[in-house]
Each structure stands twice: as structure tokens, then as C-alpha cells.
Write a protein that holds these residues in place. Structure first.
Motif, PDB file in Angstrom:
ATOM      1  N   GLY A 247       0.812  -1.218   0.000  1.00  0.00           N
ATOM      2  CA  GLY A 247       0.000   0.000   0.000  1.00  0.00           C
ATOM      3  C   GLY A 247       0.840   1.260   0.000  1.00  0.00           C
ATOM      4  N   GLY A 248       2.030   1.183  -0.572  1.00  0.00           N
ATOM      5  CA  GLY A 248       2.918   2.337  -0.633  1.00  0.00           C
ATOM      6  C   GLY A 248       3.791   2.498   0.599  1.00  0.00           C
ATOM      7  N   ALA A 249       3.688   1.562   1.555  1.00  0.00           N
ATOM      8  CA  ALA A 249       4.476   1.651   2.782  1.00  0.00           C
ATOM      9  C   ALA A 249       5.957   1.344   2.539  1.00  0.00           C
ATOM     10  N   MET A 250       6.241   0.512   1.539  1.00  0.00           N
ATOM     11  CA  MET A 250       7.631   0.165   1.232  1.00  0.00           C
ATOM     12  C   MET A 250       8.100   0.961   0.015  1.00  0.00           C
ATOM     13  N   LYS A 251       9.369   1.347   0.049  1.00  0.00           N
ATOM     14  CA  LYS A 251       9.942   2.078  -1.078  1.00  0.00           C
ATOM     15  C   LYS A 251      10.218   1.118  -2.224  1.00  0.00           C
ATOM     16  N   PRO A 252      10.039   1.578  -3.463  1.00  0.00           N
ATOM     17  CA  PRO A 252      10.338   0.716  -4.608  1.00  0.00           C
ATOM     18  C   PRO A 252      11.838   0.448  -4.717  1.00  0.00           C
ATOM     19  N   LYS A 253      12.173  -0.660  -5.357  1.00  0.00           N
ATOM     20  CA  LYS A 253      13.571  -1.025  -5.593  1.00  0.00           C
ATOM     21  C   LYS A 253      14.106  -0.166  -6.744  1.00  0.00           C
ATOM     22  N   THR A 254      15.355   0.276  -6.597  1.00  0.00           N
ATOM     23  CA  THR A 254      15.994   1.021  -7.680  1.00  0.00           C
ATOM     24  C   THR A 254      16.972   0.105  -8.407  1.00  0.00           C
ATOM     25  N   PHE A 255      17.396   0.530  -9.575  1.00  0.00           N
ATOM     26  CA  PHE A 255      18.269  -0.284 -10.416  1.00  0.00           C
ATOM     27  C   PHE A 255      19.520  -0.727  -9.664  1.00  0.00           C
ATOM     28  N   THR A 256      20.236   0.205  -9.048  1.00  0.00           N
ATOM     29  CA  THR A 256      21.459  -0.143  -8.322  1.00  0.00           C
ATOM     30  C   THR A 256      21.186  -0.478  -6.863  1.00  0.00           C
ATOM     31  N   GLY A 257      20.127   0.086  -6.309  1.00  0.00           N
ATOM     32  CA  GLY A 257      19.791  -0.166  -4.909  1.00  0.00           C
ATOM     33  C   GLY A 257      19.489  -1.626  -4.642  1.00  0.00           C
ATOM     34  N   TYR A 258      18.817  -2.289  -5.579  1.00  0.00           N
ATOM     35  CA  TYR A 258      18.484  -3.699  -5.407  1.00  0.00           C
ATOM     36  C   TYR A 258      19.753  -4.547  -5.353  1.00  0.00           C
ATOM     37  N   ILE A 259      20.695  -4.269  -6.243  1.00  0.00           N
ATOM     38  CA  ILE A 259      21.965  -5.003  -6.250  1.00  0.00           C
ATOM     39  C   ILE A 259      22.705  -4.772  -4.929  1.00  0.00           C
ATOM     40  N   ASP A 260      22.748  -3.532  -4.476  1.00  0.00           N
ATOM     41  CA  ASP A 260      23.431  -3.195  -3.228  1.00  0.00           C
ATOM     42  C   ASP A 260      22.768  -3.891  -2.039  1.00  0.00           C
ATOM     43  N   GLU A 261      21.447  -3.921  -2.023  1.00  0.00           N
ATOM     44  CA  GLU A 261      20.698  -4.574  -0.944  1.00  0.00           C
ATOM     45  C   GLU A 261      21.030  -6.066  -0.869  1.00  0.00           C
ATOM     46  N   ILE A 262      21.020  -6.742  -1.999  1.00  0.00           N
ATOM     47  CA  ILE A 262      21.314  -8.167  -2.037  1.00  0.00           C
ATOM     48  C   ILE A 262      22.775  -8.419  -1.673  1.00  0.00           C
ATOM     49  N   TRP A 263      23.678  -7.576  -2.172  1.00  0.00           N
ATOM     50  CA  TRP A 263      25.108  -7.714  -1.863  1.00  0.00           C
ATOM     51  C   TRP A 263      25.330  -7.658  -0.354  1.00  0.00           C
ATOM     52  N   LYS A 264      24.759  -6.635   0.294  1.00  0.00           N
ATOM     53  CA  LYS A 264      24.937  -6.463   1.732  1.00  0.00           C
ATOM     54  C   LYS A 264      24.373  -7.652   2.509  1.00  0.00           C
ATOM     55  N   GLU A 265      23.211  -8.138   2.094  1.00  0.00           N
ATOM     56  CA  GLU A 265      22.595  -9.286   2.757  1.00  0.00           C
ATOM     57  C   GLU A 265      23.476 -10.528   2.628  1.00  0.00           C
ATOM     58  N   CYS A 266      24.019 -10.753   1.429  1.00  0.00           N
ATOM     59  CA  CYS A 266      24.860 -11.932   1.206  1.00  0.00           C
ATOM     60  C   CYS A 266      26.186 -11.841   1.954  1.00  0.00           C
ATOM     61  N   ILE A 267      26.794 -10.682   1.986  1.00  0.00           N
ATOM     62  CA  ILE A 267      28.058 -10.519   2.708  1.00  0.00           C
ATOM     63  C   ILE A 267      27.830 -10.689   4.203  1.00  0.00           C
ATOM     64  N   ALA A 268      26.723 -10.180   4.714  1.00  0.00           N
ATOM     65  CA  ALA A 268      26.421 -10.319   6.139  1.00  0.00           C
ATOM     66  C   ALA A 268      26.205 -11.785   6.521  1.00  0.00           C
TER      67      ALA A 268
END
Length: 71
Positions: free
Chosen positions: A34-55
Motif C-alpha cells: 500500500g505504498g508503505a515500502m519504497k520501490p527497488k531502484t536499479f542499483t539499490g536492489y543489487i546493493d541490498e542483495i550484496w549487503k545481505e549476502c556478505i552479512a
């Protein structure tokens, strides 16, 4: 979705339909949050997954299989 990080060439290769897949994800995010979450951006999605995997590198970082030669 497979994204390739090439440390020699310093490139990140995304699939040809990467933007379409992001658009599809963002539609679902908008629909279900319902608009509560921000949309994924082109580079933001890659950065998000990278950080999760490294952690969680013990589980997320894997070594590829050695290529077999065709003889």
C-alpha cells in the motif's frame, strides 16, 4: 536472477530483462504494501542483495564448480 560481478573488468552484468523484473517487483511491492515500502531502484536492489549476502557469507557466498573440459 543471476547478476555477475567481474572483479577483473570491474563490471556488474545484469540480465537483459533486469529492469522489467524490477518493475514487476515494484508493482508487487506497491500492491501489497500500500505504498508503505519504497520501490527497488536499479542499483539499490543489487546493493541490498550484496549487503545481505556478505552479512551471511557462510550461507550465501558459494564457490562455483570447476569447468569441465570437452574432449
Amino acid at each position: 536472477m543471476r547478476i555477475i560481478l567481474d572483479t577483473d573488468k570491474k563490471t556488474i552484468t545484469v540480465p537483459h530483462n533486469y529492469q522489467q523484473k524490477l518493475n514487476d517487483m515494484n508493482k508487487l511491492i506497491a500492491e501489497y504494501s500500500g505504498g508503505a515500502m519504497k520501490p527497488k531502484t536499479f542499483t539499490g536492489y543489487i546493493d541490498e542483495i550484496w549487503k545481505e549476502c556478505i552479512a551471511n557469507s557462510d550461507q550465501c557466498v558459494v564457490t562455483g564448480k570447476k569447468p569441465t573440459s570437452k574432449k
